[in-house]
Write a protein that holds these residues in place. Structure first.
Motif, PDB file in Angstrom:
ATOM      1  N   GLN A  49      46.041 -33.943  15.138  1.00  0.00           N
ATOM      2  CA  GLN A  49      47.351 -33.624  15.721  1.00  0.00           C
ATOM      3  C   GLN A  49      47.756 -34.618  16.812  1.00  0.00           C
ATOM      4  N   PRO A  50      46.899 -34.932  17.779  1.00  0.00           N
ATOM      5  CA  PRO A  50      47.317 -35.937  18.775  1.00  0.00           C
ATOM      6  C   PRO A  50      47.569 -37.315  18.161  1.00  0.00           C
ATOM      7  N   LEU A  51      46.777 -37.684  17.161  1.00  0.00           N
ATOM      8  CA  LEU A  51      46.994 -38.982  16.523  1.00  0.00           C
ATOM      9  C   LEU A  51      48.308 -39.012  15.752  1.00  0.00           C
ATOM     10  N   ASN A  52      48.656 -37.921  15.110  1.00  0.00           N
ATOM     11  CA  ASN A  52      49.946 -37.845  14.420  1.00  0.00           C
ATOM     12  C   ASN A  52      51.094 -37.960  15.416  1.00  0.00           C
TER      13      ASN A  52
ATOM     14  N   MET B  55      30.290 -30.374  11.879  1.00  0.00           N
ATOM     15  CA  MET B  55      30.631 -30.739  13.246  1.00  0.00           C
ATOM     16  C   MET B  55      31.588 -31.934  13.267  1.00  0.00           C
ATOM     17  N   LEU B  56      31.302 -32.938  12.470  1.00  0.00           N
ATOM     18  CA  LEU B  56      32.139 -34.123  12.428  1.00  0.00           C
ATOM     19  C   LEU B  56      33.527 -33.803  11.878  1.00  0.00           C
ATOM     20  N   ILE B  57      33.585 -32.953  10.866  1.00  0.00           N
ATOM     21  CA  ILE B  57      34.875 -32.588  10.267  1.00  0.00           C
ATOM     22  C   ILE B  57      35.718 -31.799  11.264  1.00  0.00           C
ATOM     23  N   ALA B  58      35.105 -30.943  12.048  1.00  0.00           N
ATOM     24  CA  ALA B  58      35.838 -30.166  13.049  1.00  0.00           C
ATOM     25  C   ALA B  58      36.421 -31.083  14.122  1.00  0.00           C
ATOM     26  N   SER B  59      35.661 -32.076  14.539  1.00  0.00           N
ATOM     27  CA  SER B  59      36.180 -32.983  15.569  1.00  0.00           C
ATOM     28  C   SER B  59      37.287 -33.874  15.023  1.00  0.00           C
ATOM     29  N   LEU B  60      37.221 -34.240  13.745  1.00  0.00           N
ATOM     30  CA  LEU B  60      38.295 -35.033  13.136  1.00  0.00           C
ATOM     31  C   LEU B  60      39.583 -34.228  13.025  1.00  0.00           C
TER      32      LEU B  60
ATOM     33  N   LYS C 221      55.511 -41.269  17.576  1.00  0.00           N
ATOM     34  CA  LYS C 221      56.208 -41.891  18.707  1.00  0.00           C
ATOM     35  C   LYS C 221      56.202 -43.410  18.587  1.00  0.00           C
ATOM     36  N   TRP C 222      55.098 -43.974  18.127  1.00  0.00           N
ATOM     37  CA  TRP C 222      55.005 -45.424  17.959  1.00  0.00           C
ATOM     38  C   TRP C 222      56.007 -45.918  16.911  1.00  0.00           C
ATOM     39  N   LEU C 223      56.084 -45.219  15.797  1.00  0.00           N
ATOM     40  CA  LEU C 223      57.022 -45.617  14.745  1.00  0.00           C
ATOM     41  C   LEU C 223      58.472 -45.510  15.221  1.00  0.00           C
ATOM     42  N   THR C 224      58.764 -44.487  16.014  1.00  0.00           N
ATOM     43  CA  THR C 224      60.110 -44.346  16.565  1.00  0.00           C
ATOM     44  C   THR C 224      60.426 -45.507  17.506  1.00  0.00           C
TER      45      THR C 224
END
Length: 53
Positions: free
Chosen positions: A11-14, A1-6, A19-22
């Motif tokens: 994708q949103p964190l990437n 369950m934890l691995i699925a939520s991670l 965008k932050w690095l840009t």
């Protein structure tokens, strides 16, 4: 369950990290072309090119 939520968060964190690095790269760029804009030949050029008289 934890691995699925991670994996769902990856994708949103990437996206946010990219965008932050840009933003950091663009904001930290010291080159400002408007400071180096030339408006044309100056008075020394005109004095040299124009005939005396």
């Amino acid at each position: 369950m934890l691995i699925a939520s991670l994996s769902l968060l990856r994708q949103p964190l990437n996206f946010v990290a990219t965008k932050w690095l840009t933003l950091v790269r663009v904001a930290g760029d010291p080159y400002r072309p408007e400071l180096h804009y030339m408006r044309g030949p100056g008075p020394k050029w005109r004095a040299k090119v124009r005939p005396a008289g």
